[in-house]
Design an enzyme around this catalytic site. Sequence first.
Site, PDB file in Angstrom:
ATOM      1  CG  ASP A   1      -1.624  -1.269   1.452  1.00 61.54           C
ATOM      2  OD1 ASP A   1      -1.615  -1.788   2.590  1.00 61.54           O
ATOM      3  OD2 ASP A   1      -2.211  -1.755   0.488  1.00 61.54           O
TER       4      ASP A   1
ATOM      5  CB  SER B   1       1.540   6.508   2.695  1.00 64.39           C
ATOM      6  OG  SER B   1       0.603   5.841   3.518  1.00 64.39           O
ATOM      7  NE  ARG B   2      -0.239   2.107  -3.863  1.00 60.82           N
ATOM      8  CZ  ARG B   2      -0.200   1.241  -4.857  1.00 60.82           C
ATOM      9  NH1 ARG B   2      -1.299   0.642  -5.231  1.00 60.82           N
ATOM     10  NH2 ARG B   2       0.936   0.958  -5.440  1.00 60.82           N
ATOM     11  CB  VAL B   3      -3.105   4.131   4.453  1.00 59.11           C
ATOM     12  CG1 VAL B   3      -3.891   4.503   5.676  1.00 59.11           C
ATOM     13  CG2 VAL B   3      -3.271   2.663   4.138  1.00 59.11           C
TER      14      VAL B   3
END
Lengths: 511, 77
Positions: A342, A367-369
């Site tokens: 992610d 950071s895909r979060v």
Amino acid sequence: MSDLVYTSLSAYLKEKIDSFPISSKIYDYGTVKSCNSDVIIIKGLGRAKYGEILEIENGVAYALAFDLKKDEVGAVLLDGEQAVEVGFMVKGTGRVASVGVGEALIGRVIDPLGRPLDEKPLMCRELRPVEAKAPSIVDRAPVDTPLETGIISIDSMIPIGRGQRELIIGDRQTGKTSIALSTIIHQAKSNSGVICIYCAIGQKKANVMNVVSTLEKAGAMNNTIVMPAFSNDCAALQYIAPYAACAVGEYFMYKGKDVLIVFDDLSKHAAAYRMISLLLRRPAGREAYPGDIFYLHSRLLERSAHLSKELGGGSITALPVVETMAGDISAYIPTNVISITDGQIYLETELFNSGMRPAINVGLSVSRVGKSAQYKAMKKTSGALRLEIAQYRDLAVFTRFGAELDSTSAAILKKGETIMEIIKQKANDDYSTAQEVILLLAAEKGVFSDKIGLSVNEQKYDLLEYFAKNEQKILDMINNGKDTDDIILEKIKEAFAGFTAWEEENHAERR
Amino acid sequence: MKKALLKAAPKTAPETIEKIKARFSQYLNEELEWSVEEDASLIGGFLAYIDGTVYDCTVATKLEEIKQALYDAVGRN
């Protein structure tokens, strides 16, 4: 009194032994047909299971069944490769590879089969199979709690959440293991309650020793488990090491705890699996890796999750490390792992050599979060940071030509330079949330001036020292509440004014 | 004829060995070509290796099982 106890215990044991069922055991056996480095071919054992542990000649060596054919089994040795001879009897144990798990492992150095490597006895009450199914969609909850690393550039611009997989990728000697270790040490220093597992795959013994002593010195071994598979260990041991680390972490996750696992590194893991596959004569694909090299890493990293409240809300956060050659992130393994995780933290050699450490390329890291894994205090202060750095980067090119810039561009440049100085950090510097927030606010409000004649770097450390001495209350408020409301912001503004005065006063003495 | 290997503990009477061979032939419904070995590590009983299957009736294995059962009760080491 004691006599009674003794008699009843021995009577109990006698009764247990007498009532033990007498029956013969019937099991399959095979014979070793050939040995080829780590791989042995066994004639027989038609009913072996995939991944079953095979015992050779009553414990001389152990192997994992990997290639199942009608009359033959291809197995990979876990240890004892010097001792196996052709003709040895091989017995199936009926068990798949498992590792002992439990609280007793914390603070210890163990090998992927659960045997202690630090010369002290180890008692585990539970065994978990090394391969396990990842939690299903229904069992998961979205990632919403931050996992702080203590590194200001990561916590502000590439925030990591509990349950996320964030790849650390870069060339050799760019500080990948440093970032992972700093994160582990920060969990200990900030009492976050996160249990850390450092899984070293294919590393030199000396390197792992250094890691263990670094963690001991920082007091981080009290919540860390180190699981190494050294470079001279059998390929099968290096292959199961990350899965074993996951199994150990899953024990804690299903008890509602948060776990951090560092896989250092997956490139060596892929190389060990390639060696096993080539020796088993499986077809070689791109870069000689076998066809299921993607599945090798995807099933490992899918086991990191944030569990739903019904299952206890525990989590496993994975920090896999991948080493690139000459910065090529479009090679086979890097692209595979980037598509699984992610987000990635991309470390560059040029940045490292030019003094920017940690050598994180903020533009290429993601950071895909994202923001949902940041405390409110951090969210408020780091909003425009990436944009400002990107603008600075664009303009910095012009300074090389000595071109004259208008005042707006000059201001952007000045701000950018200050920010770049703020996000530099020494390897053993660990910042709490409050310290990071203070530094970012200071950069934003222009607290670091060049009128005094000290570099931004020196002023940065002075600011932290000033706050530690005089404004500890503000730091505690931010660290406890993880938010900055207007009252706190007012106090910080006053503190900055106090700092500027203090700095000018002391500066005279310094010069 | 299928080959079979019989490992017996030392001091097993020859009549017992013949009985074991006969019983296996009856159980498997075929004649077997036997080779007999002596193995002291068995402590007692015998091991029969026949065509990919081991018939383990040794005292050594039983003792190992008891040890494992005790470990399970107390905690692994």
